[in-house]
Design a protein around this motif. Structure first.
Motif, short mmCIF file in Angstrom:
data_model
loop_
_atom_site.label_atom_id
_atom_site.label_comp_id
_atom_site.label_asym_id
_atom_site.label_seq_id
_atom_site.Cartn_x
_atom_site.Cartn_y
_atom_site.Cartn_z
N GLU A 1 4.56 -6.81 -4.08
CA GLU A 1 4.65 -6.65 -5.54
C GLU A 1 3.29 -6.90 -6.19
N THR A 2 2.55 -7.86 -5.65
CA THR A 2 1.20 -8.11 -6.17
C THR A 2 0.31 -6.89 -5.97
N LEU A 3 0.41 -6.28 -4.80
CA LEU A 3 -0.38 -5.07 -4.52
C LEU A 3 0.01 -3.93 -5.46
N LEU A 4 1.31 -3.78 -5.69
CA LEU A 4 1.77 -2.72 -6.60
C LEU A 4 1.19 -2.91 -8.00
N GLN A 5 1.20 -4.16 -8.49
CA GLN A 5 0.66 -4.45 -9.82
C GLN A 5 -0.84 -4.13 -9.87
N THR A 6 -1.53 -4.46 -8.81
CA THR A 6 -2.97 -4.18 -8.75
C THR A 6 -3.24 -2.68 -8.76
N LEU A 7 -2.45 -1.95 -7.97
CA LEU A 7 -2.62 -0.49 -7.92
C LEU A 7 -2.33 0.13 -9.28
N HIS A 8 -1.30 -0.39 -9.95
CA HIS A 8 -0.98 0.13 -11.29
C HIS A 8 -2.12 -0.12 -12.26
N ALA A 9 -2.67 -1.34 -12.21
CA ALA A 9 -3.80 -1.67 -13.11
C ALA A 9 -4.98 -0.76 -12.82
N GLY A 10 -5.23 -0.49 -11.55
CA GLY A 10 -6.36 0.37 -11.19
C GLY A 10 -6.16 1.81 -11.62
N SER A 11 -4.91 2.23 -11.67
CA SER A 11 -4.64 3.62 -12.03
C SER A 11 -4.92 3.91 -13.50
N SER B 1 -7.63 2.80 -15.20
CA SER B 1 -9.06 2.87 -15.53
C SER B 1 -9.89 2.92 -14.24
N ASP B 2 -10.76 3.92 -14.11
CA ASP B 2 -11.62 4.00 -12.93
C ASP B 2 -12.58 2.82 -12.86
N ILE B 3 -13.05 2.36 -14.00
CA ILE B 3 -13.99 1.23 -14.03
C ILE B 3 -13.31 -0.04 -13.51
N VAL B 4 -12.10 -0.28 -13.97
CA VAL B 4 -11.34 -1.45 -13.51
C VAL B 4 -11.00 -1.31 -12.03
N ALA B 5 -10.64 -0.12 -11.59
CA ALA B 5 -10.21 0.11 -10.20
C ALA B 5 -11.27 -0.33 -9.20
N ASP B 6 -12.54 -0.08 -9.53
CA ASP B 6 -13.61 -0.43 -8.60
C ASP B 6 -13.71 -1.93 -8.37
N GLU B 7 -13.21 -2.74 -9.28
CA GLU B 7 -13.34 -4.20 -9.19
C GLU B 7 -12.10 -4.88 -8.60
N LEU B 8 -11.07 -4.11 -8.33
CA LEU B 8 -9.81 -4.73 -7.91
C LEU B 8 -9.78 -4.98 -6.39
N PRO B 9 -9.16 -6.10 -5.97
CA PRO B 9 -9.15 -6.48 -4.52
C PRO B 9 -8.05 -5.78 -3.75
N ILE B 10 -8.02 -4.46 -3.84
CA ILE B 10 -6.93 -3.72 -3.19
C ILE B 10 -6.97 -3.88 -1.67
N GLU B 11 -8.16 -3.71 -1.07
CA GLU B 11 -8.26 -3.81 0.39
C GLU B 11 -7.89 -5.22 0.86
N LYS B 12 -8.33 -6.23 0.13
CA LYS B 12 -8.02 -7.61 0.51
C LYS B 12 -6.52 -7.87 0.47
N GLN B 13 -5.86 -7.36 -0.56
CA GLN B 13 -4.42 -7.59 -0.68
C GLN B 13 -3.65 -6.83 0.40
N ALA B 14 -4.10 -5.62 0.72
CA ALA B 14 -3.45 -4.88 1.81
C ALA B 14 -3.65 -5.59 3.14
N GLU B 15 -4.83 -6.17 3.34
CA GLU B 15 -5.11 -6.89 4.58
C GLU B 15 -4.23 -8.14 4.70
#
Length: 284
Positions: free
Chosen positions: A218-228, A230-244
């Motif tokens: 659910e945390t990863l889903l929220q992060t992905l939604h936030a990134g979707s 804004s492209d600027i925000v997406a670059d700063e989000l810890p998506i890879e870390k959360q998936a790992e």
């Protein structure tokens, strides 16, 4: 239960040599003296405990349990002195395998020793149980055909056996999609019963691990939604870390990794399950 990849290189040569010497002595003894000799040499298989433990990252080979305050045993998969086939039949055990490390399994006390189910009062635990399928040959001292036997109990060192088990949403172990036919169902049901794989505390521990996977998802889903948004925000989000972090729960050194994998697959994220190339180093 997950697949255990055994590695003889993790066992010191000295420990193996002691077992080999005991085996040579055992082979020369008359049948009447073998049981006492085996009982007297219990320190030999106990010496394998910490080396077998490394092969499963400290977890029980049958239950994946990692209880720091529990007793762990070196179980003889094929019982060394007596083999209980049914409620009515107990036979002489596999004495020639008493010092064979290939017959050893690292087991938590609740899976290996007979004890009561807290909820039902029924007895659980492998003890000296080793039932065989009806059509199975039967090995003995003079005919050591154990590789041809058809055991009822699932073996964690056999990949095809481990595939027969799955984890349902309640945390209980159940037959998997590969478990078809009366024989496989019988093997799974009897193994769950005798190894105590659905004892209440074990089921609850699996549920806790599955809830952790859902929280991370659910945390990863929220992060992905936030990134979707804004492209600027997406670059700063810890998506890879959360998936790992999610993937880490499925590694064999993580608690109840089979339950974590089952939960991920239910969530449609099976691609985040760790692959064979990502297994942690056993020798570390």
């Amino acid at each position: 239960m997950i697949y255990i990849r055994r590695d003889a290189n993790l066992i010191p040569a000295k420990v193996l040599r002691v077992a080999e010497r005991a085996q040579q002595q055992l082979e020369k003894l008359p049948a009447t003296e073998r049981p006492a000799f085996i009982r007297k040499k219990s320190h030999i298989w106990r010496a394998f405990a910490r080396h077998l433990s490394r092969m499963s990252y400290g977890k029980c080979w049958y239950s994946e349990s990692l209880e720091p305050q529990s007793f762990f045993d070196v179980d003889h998969f094929r019982p060394k002195l007596e083999a209980r086939r049914s409620e009515e039949l107990t036979e002489i055990g596999y004495q020639w395998l008493a010092f064979s490390w290939e017959n050893f399994r690292y087991a938590a006390g609740r899976s290996n020793r007979i004890s009561k189910d807290e909820d039902t009062g029924d007895l659980r635990g492998k003890g000296n149980w080793f039932p065989l399928l009806d059509r199975s040959p039967k090995a003995c001292w003079t005919d050591r055909c154990e590789s041809s036997e058809l055991p009822v109990l699932l073996d964690p060192v056999v990949e095809a056996d481990v595939r027969l088990l799955d984890v349902e949403s309640t945390g209980a172990l159940i037959p998997s999609v590969f478990c078809i036919g009366a024989t496989r169902r019988h093997r799974v049901e009897r193994s769950i019963e005798l190894y105590g794989l659905n004892l209440p505390r074990l089921v609850e521990a699996r549920k806790r691990q599955m809830r952790l996977v859902v929280d991370l998802y659910e945390t990863l889903l929220q992060t992905l939604h936030a990134g979707s948004l804004s492209d600027i925000v997406a670059d700063e989000l810890p998506i890879e870390k959360q998936a790992e972090m999610i993937k880490q729960t499925t590694l064999p050194n993580s608690p109840y990794s089979k339950a974590a994998r089952a939960q991920l697959i239910r969530l449609g994220l099976g691609e985040l399950c760790a692959g064979p190339e990502e297994l942690p180093n056993l020798a570390a």
